[in-house]
Every structure is written in structure tokens, then in C-alpha cells.
Design an enzyme around this catalytic site. Structure first.
Site, PDB file in Angstrom:
ATOM      1  N   GLN A 185      -4.708   0.012  -5.665  1.00  0.00           N
ATOM      2  CA  GLN A 185      -5.965  -0.419  -4.996  1.00  0.00           C
ATOM      3  C   GLN A 185      -7.168   0.292  -5.613  1.00  0.00           C
ATOM      4  O   GLN A 185      -8.220  -0.296  -5.832  1.00  0.00           O
ATOM      5  CB  GLN A 185      -5.943  -0.075  -3.493  1.00  0.00           C
ATOM      6  CG  GLN A 185      -4.844  -0.729  -2.698  1.00  0.00           C
ATOM      7  CD  GLN A 185      -4.859  -2.228  -2.802  1.00  0.00           C
ATOM      8  OE1 GLN A 185      -5.906  -2.845  -2.718  1.00  0.00           O
ATOM      9  NE2 GLN A 185      -3.704  -2.825  -3.011  1.00  0.00           N
ATOM     10  N   TYR A 200       3.089  -0.898   0.215  1.00  0.00           N
ATOM     11  CA  TYR A 200       3.156  -2.341  -0.069  1.00  0.00           C
ATOM     12  C   TYR A 200       1.778  -2.991  -0.192  1.00  0.00           C
ATOM     13  O   TYR A 200       0.772  -2.345   0.041  1.00  0.00           O
ATOM     14  CB  TYR A 200       4.051  -3.107   0.901  1.00  0.00           C
ATOM     15  CG  TYR A 200       3.925  -2.829   2.376  1.00  0.00           C
ATOM     16  CD1 TYR A 200       2.727  -2.910   3.045  1.00  0.00           C
ATOM     17  CD2 TYR A 200       5.067  -2.514   3.116  1.00  0.00           C
ATOM     18  CE1 TYR A 200       2.649  -2.688   4.402  1.00  0.00           C
ATOM     19  CE2 TYR A 200       4.995  -2.283   4.485  1.00  0.00           C
ATOM     20  CZ  TYR A 200       3.786  -2.376   5.119  1.00  0.00           C
ATOM     21  OH  TYR A 200       3.705  -2.152   6.459  1.00  0.00           O
ATOM     22  N   GLU A 201       1.791  -4.257  -0.572  1.00  0.00           N
ATOM     23  CA  GLU A 201       0.551  -5.026  -0.868  1.00  0.00           C
ATOM     24  C   GLU A 201      -0.254  -4.349  -1.971  1.00  0.00           C
ATOM     25  O   GLU A 201      -1.492  -4.365  -1.940  1.00  0.00           O
ATOM     26  CB  GLU A 201      -0.332  -5.164   0.380  1.00  0.00           C
ATOM     27  CG  GLU A 201       0.256  -5.963   1.507  1.00  0.00           C
ATOM     28  CD  GLU A 201       0.639  -7.369   1.123  1.00  0.00           C
ATOM     29  OE1 GLU A 201       0.211  -7.851   0.061  1.00  0.00           O
ATOM     30  OE2 GLU A 201       1.408  -7.980   1.879  1.00  0.00           O
ATOM     31  N   GLY A 202       0.435  -3.753  -2.943  1.00  0.00           N
ATOM     32  CA  GLY A 202      -0.245  -2.997  -3.997  1.00  0.00           C
ATOM     33  C   GLY A 202      -0.389  -1.569  -3.503  1.00  0.00           C
ATOM     34  O   GLY A 202      -1.063  -1.343  -2.492  1.00  0.00           O
TER      35      GLY A 202
END
Ligand SMILES: Cc1cc2nc3c(=O)[nH]c(=O)nc-3n(C[C@H](O)[C@H](O)[C@H](O)COP(=O)(O)OP(=O)(O)OC[C@H]3O[C@@H](n4cnc5c(N)ncnc54)[C@H](O)[C@@H]3O)c2cc1C
Length: 622
Positions: free
Chosen positions: A449, A442-444
């Protein structure tokens, strides 16, 4: 193992001896009051909350999980009391600025105290996401929205989350389909489906405010056409009381490998055509607003890697000291020799030192990011501000991806130290491993990233941010150039830092020559290389600080620093000396045994090999 979740001694070392925070803060108007005593007291008190309130709910909540009944999510029972104590302690407001009614702690202190909470991410996420959503309203909402929503969210009565992901829009957020239709009164009606939304519903809160990304009818496709809306679970009446239930349903909860006590919801908005939403900030600025939350959340995910890995390491260390198996190496052939604690076995020591050095490096990295945030916030000039913001920009994807992947590997090593017992549910090790895996997603995802790092961050401001970071690494080496004992690892670090710069330069040349597949296919190896070099730098910095302190300690106790026969017994008897020696050895171990991976990564990258693209889809196999 009760309460083995946080190493306060090492936290203090990073804050006081490495970053020298009380001294630096003493010259700042905003943070002058943060003396060593105040910081120590705050960390102790946060440690108590982590050990006595949060840790005891870890395994129990995993067994109980969340339930969806009649459209309402019920979280594990033990979370209710923990949340009450957490809110009463005011911990949820730690990072909220004082002007908004929060504690206004420096961010470096905030990450340090949160490290103890975040090993139980299922619990902490309900709080963390609620405050994150409130912060969005605080920064971008109208006065009416602040009054209506934010105040109750900050008080801990109402919750929040963040709703981006859809079945066909995961990494590719820009292709989302959720729609917003304008009404004459200025409000919107939302229709669409969001999936995987953490904490979208729970019985911890009276009302839940969901920030939802959606596209206003007629707005362009892609990320530039996305706006952000506040969608409350219960519509709020003019007098602040709760009105009717909004038109959305929690249609299911995901059945997950880990984080079972965290509600991961699928939401259907507007099946009845009447899901109320309010625009937050301006139209088509949704991604900009959400990205503020996402950027700090990315450092937060790195912190999750650290917090979970740190707890797993402490528990493995404790186990290795207690568990007896086999004789020591020198008595291997004698069946009558006493069984020794497994910490005596070289292979177990190798695993422990691998874990120790990685956990300490990650702690240094995340706290340094917190420190950069504070320095940027309080900078006296535009150049200073840009310098610290630049560090934060280039380090954020590294923090997120390197610490989540490395943290996971630490939990894997911890399981190896526990042997078969680690694989069973008697200890939290297998849960730490299950819980942490999601942090790479999650969060990319970590692949995204890496693309962000090479595609955007390294070249930002003509590469100045990245070059400044390399310069900072060189300054640290220069600061400890007088320490002869560190010369060997300093030379290794210097070569690795130069190689990192060269590899980035190689990418830039590939880009100019139109070979952009070389950097793109090597984005993740580059991120790993940069993470490894960054950790080596920070661990070297720590070894310099520890070596200085240790010399002072020897002097005070009249121990000749260059005589091993005198220092060895002193180190084993004096806990401060043992700690400092442990810091120096962590750095040496990492630089001698882990940092060489940077060479092989650079070699692979610079070979320019494009097998990844040359292989056709069919050749992958069946
Ligand atoms: C436990 C959990 C909690 C979550 N909580 C939330 C939440 O609160 N709110 C929310 O909005 N979302 C949440 N998510 C969703 C999460 O953010 C997404 O799962 C994530 O963005 C990835 O999307 P996806 O699952 O659709 O995978 P995909 O996007 O389909 O990716 C699959 C794989 O393909 C790779 N990939 C995809 N596109 C590219 C590309 N362009 N280039 C290179 N590689 C690519 C990815 O890196 C990945 O390896 C949560 C997910 C989980 C598992």
C-alpha cells in the site's frame, strides 16, 4: 459487556455535524430521501443487528472454527441462524444499487452501518465477499451471466469470493500460473492452485461462484495477460437448476492465528481436466475488473480496522470504569483509602484517550471516504467528480494500511487496559487482536500500500489529487479560523500539513535526481506520516464542529462559555456537553501528543539515509 460494539452517538456526529450529510444530500436527486430521521433509524436498526445477532456469535464461532469434511466446508453452527436473520433484514443489499434490486444506500451510510457488523469479520466476510463477487458480475457480466449467477447471489442463496493468490504469486499477482484453455463452445477449462481464499467454500450457500484470475493459454506474462473467470461449484443447467459438481477440490483449510471461523481455503482446479469456467468481461482485462473490487475492499479493510478497534475501545472503557485497583494518586500512601476504578489512574486515562482519539479519527477518515464516493457519484460536473475521486484515490492506501495497523495497536492498548484478564479468553480482546492482524496482510500488504501511495497515488494527474487534498485541509482550518480556542492546535496542524507537502516535494526531487531508493525505502514512514496528518486534520475538523455546537448549548443554558467554574459542572451533568467536550479534547490530545510524530518521521525521511540499502544481506546476522 454484551453488545458493546458500536458508538452510535459518534457515528451520528460524523455524519450529521461533521459531514453535514442530510443537508448535502437534500440537494441531490439520488439521495434526497436520506433525511436525518431515516439515517438515525437505519443506524439504530443496524446497531441492533450488530449487537443482538452478530456479536453473540463472535467468541462461540472462534471456539468452534471451520471443518473440512469430505471436501465440504462446515462453518460454525451459530453462523447459519445469524446469516438467515441478516439476509431477511436485507442488510446484504445495503450498498447494491436500487436498479439491481438493492437498497441503494449512500456509501457513507453503508460504511457507517457496516462498522457495527465488521468486528466479527469471520462472519461478515462470507456475506461481504459474496456481494462483492455479485457486483463484479453486475458491472461486467453478460445478460446471461447476470441471470444465471448474480440474481441468486443477491438473493443470499449463492455465495462468492475472490481467488487471486497462489503459492508463488502473493504480492506479485502478475506471476500467477493458473491456466485457462479455450473450448469450442466458448467456455474454458481451468487448471491451477489458489491458496488463502476466504470463503471459497461453506455450507451457508447452495452454490458458490468463484471469480478466478488465470491466464489464457498463449497470453502474455505479467498482469496485462490476466483474465477473470467465473468458476461455479455446481455447474448451472439451462433451466437454472444445479447440475454436476465442478472439477475442483478444496484441498485444505489454513490453521490461522485468528479469523478461525472464516474458511481460508486452498483450491485445486481441474485435477480431472474438466474444471468449467466462463470468461467475465473481456480477455486480458482481469486485473482491471478485479481492481474495482479490490479498491472498495481496501476501504473495507480500513473499516475492519475501525470496527474492531472501536469495539475493543468500548469494552476497555467499560472495564476501566468497573475494575477497581489501588487508591487514587492523592491517597497513594494511605493503605486504608478506598480502591478506585482504574479509569482514575493517569496511565489508564492516557491509554483510553489514545484509543478514543485514534478510533474517532479512523471513523472520520473512513466515513469521509464513503462521502467522497457519494459526492463523486452524484457530481454535477467533470471537475467536481474528479475532485472527489482524487481524494478517494490518494486516501485509499492510507485508509487500508493506516487503519489496519492502527486498529491493531488499539486492540493492543485495550489488552493493556484489561491487564492479565485481557490476555485470557474470558473476554474477546485477545480475539480482536488475533482477528485484526490479518488485515495488515491481505488486499495488498501494508508495505505494498505504501509503495502504491508514493509510486502512483501522490504523483497522479501531476500531483493534483494530492495537492487538492492538502488544499482541503487548509480550507478546514480557514473555516474555523474565527475560533480562538482552537488557534493553538490549528497552528500545529498547519505546520504538519505544510511539512507533509514539503516531504512529498522532497520525494519528487529525489525521483528527478535518480535517488529513487530514498522514497522507496521511506514509503511506509511516509504513509504513516500522511495517516497521522490526515487524522489530525479530521479530528481538528470535528473539534471545530463540536466547539460551535457546544457554544450554542452554553448559550441556550445561559452558561458563560469562558468561565471554567460554570462550564465544568455543566459538562459533567449534561451528556451532550460531555460528548462535545470529549470531541474537542480528543483532537487536542491527538494534535499535541501524536501529531509530533510527523516531525520525526519527516526528519528521518529527509535525512536521505540509506542504511536499509547499504547493509548487505549477510550483515543482517546469522
Ligand atoms: C486470512 C487471510 C485471508 C486471505 N484471503 C484471500 C482471498 O480471499 N483471496 C486471495 O486471493 N488472497 C487472500 N489472501 C492472500 C493475501 O492477499 C496474501 O497473503 C497477500 O497478498 C500477501 O501475499 P503473500 O502472503 O504471498 O506474501 P508475500 O507476497 O510473499 O510478501 C511477504 C512480505 O514481503 C513483502 N513484499 C513482497 N513483495 C514486495 C515488493 N515487491 N516490494 C516490497 N515488499 C514486498 C510484503 O509486503 C510482505 O511484507 C488472504 C490472506 C490471509 C492471511
Amino acid at each position: 459487556m454484551a453488545g458493546l460494539v458500536i458508538d452510535e452517538r459518534d457515528q451520528e456526529f460524523v455524519l450529521f455535524d461533521m459531514l453535514k450529510i442530510p443537508g448535502v444530500f437534500s440537494g441531490m436527486e439520488a439521495y434526497r430521501e436520506y433525511t436525518k430521521e431515516l439515517i438515525e433509524m437505519t443506524l439504530r436498526s443496524a446497531g441492533n443487528m450488530a449487537r443482538k445477532v452478530i456479536y453473540p456469535t463472535l467468541m462461540e464461532s472462534d471456539r468452534e472454527g471451520c471443518r473440512l469434511e469430505k471436501g465440504e466446508v462446515h462453518v460454525p453452527r451459530c453462523f447459519h441462524d445469524a446469516k438467515k436473520k441478516f439476509i431477511e433484514g436485507g442488510w446484504h443489499l445495503a450498498a447494491v444499487p436500487a436498479e439491481s434490486g438493492g437498497q441503494g444506500f449512500p456509501y457513507a451510510l453503508h460504511v457507517a452501518l457496516s462498522e457495527g457488523f465488521i468486528h466479527n469479520f469471520s462472519f461478515y466476510a462470507y456475506i461481504y465477499l459474496s456481494i462483492g463477487a455479485a457486483r463484479l458480475i453486475d458491472r461486467h457480466g453478460s445478460a446471461a451471466q447476470k441471470k444465471k449467477y448474480m440474481e441468486k447471489m443477491y438473493s443470499g442463496l449463492w455465495g462468492g469470493c475472490m481467488a487471486l493468490t497462489e503459492p508463488e504469486a502473493g504480492s506479485d499477482v502478475g506471476s500467477l500460473k493458473t491456466r485457462a484453455v479455450r473450448r469450442l463452445d466458448g467456455s474454458f477449462r481451468i487448471t491451477g492452485t489458489k491458496i488463502f481464499i476466504t470463503g471459497a467454500d461453506s455450507d451457508l450457500y447452495e452454490n458458490i461462484i468463484i471469480p478466478v484470475l488465470a491466464r489464457i493459454e498463449g497470453d502474455p506474462p505479467g498482469t496485462g495477460g490476466i483474465s477473470i473467470f467465473l468458476v461455479p461449484k455446481y455447474i448451472v443447467n439451462d433451466d437454472g437448476s444445479l447440475g454436476k459438481r465442478n472439477d475442483y477440490v478444496i484441498s485444505s483449510l489454513e490453521h490461522k492465528m485468528g479469523l478461525r471461523a472464516s474458511s481460508t481455503c486452498m483450491i485445486n482446479f481441474g485435477d480431472g481436466g474438466d474444471c468449467y469456467g466462463e470468461l467475465l468481461f473481456e480477455e486480458r482485462k482481469g486485473m482491471r475488473v478485479m481492481f474495482e473490487l479490490i479498491n472498495s475492499s481496501r476501504v473495507g479493510v480500513g473499516l475492519q480496522g475501525l470496527g474492531t478497534a472501536g469495539a475493543a475501545y468500548l469494552q476497555a472503557l467499560n472495564y476501566a470504569r468497573e475494575r477497581k485497583q489501588g487508591p487514587d494518586l492523592m491517597n497513594f500512601k494511605n493503605p486504608d483509602s478506598p480502591r478506585v476504578p482504574i479509569i482514575e489512574h493517569p496511565d489508564v486515562r492516557r491509554m483510553l484517550l489514545w484509543m478514543k482519539s485514534h478510533v474517532e479519527g479512523m471513523r472520520a477518515l473512513i466515513y469521509f471516504c464513503g462521502f467522497c464516493f457519494d459526492m463523486a457519484r452524484t457530481a454535477g460536473s467533470a471537475d467536481e467528480k474528479e475532485k472527489w475521486e482524487g481524494f478517494l484515490e490518494v486516501l485509499t492506501p492510507v485508509c487500508k494500511a493506516y487503519c489496519s495497523d492502527t486498529g491493531f495497536r488499539v486492540t493492543e492498548y485495550a489488552m493493556q487496559v484489561f491487564g492479565g484478564y485481557g490476555y485470557c479468553q474470558d473476554h474477546p480482546i485477545e480475539q480482536f487482536m488475533r482477528d485484526l492482524k490479518a488485515a495488515s496482510l491481505y488486499e495488498g500488504t501494508n508495505g505494498i500500500q505504501a509503495l502504491d501511495l508514493i509510486g502512483r497515488k501522490i504523483g497522479m494527474k501531476g500531483g493534483r489529487y494530492f495537492i487538492n487534498l492538502l488544499g482541503e485541509m487548509n480550507s478546514t482550518m480557514a473555516a474555523y479560523s474565527g475560533d480562538e480556542a482552537l488557534r493553538d492546535i490549528r497552528d500545529d496542524l498547519k505546520s504538519a500539513v505544510d511539512l507533509l507537502g514539503e516531504t512529498a516535494g522532497f520525494f519528487a526531487r529525489c525521483g528527478k535526481e535518480g535517488n529513487f531508493f530514498v522514497p522507496v525505502t521511506n514509503a511506509y514512514p511516509f504513509l504513516t506520516m500522511m495517516g497521522t496528518v490526515t487524522m489530525a486534520w479530521l479530528l481538528f475538523w470535528q473539534s471545530g464542529a463540536a466547539s460551535e455546537k457546544l457554544r450554542g448549548l452554553y448559550e441556550r443554558h445561559h452558561i458563560p462559555a469562558d468561565n471554567k467554574n460554570a462550564t465544568a459542572p455543566f459538562i459533567s451533568e449534561n451528556s451532550e456537553a460531555a460528548f462535545l467536550e470529549g470531541k474537542i479534547i480528543s483532537a487536542r490530545y491527538f494534535i499535541k501528543n501524536v501529531l509530533p510524530a510527523a516531525d520525526s518521521l519527516a526528519r528521518g525521511i529527509k535525512s536521505g539515509d540509506l542504511s536499509v540499502m547499504d547493509i548487505c544481506d549477510e550483515s543482517f546476522g546469522l
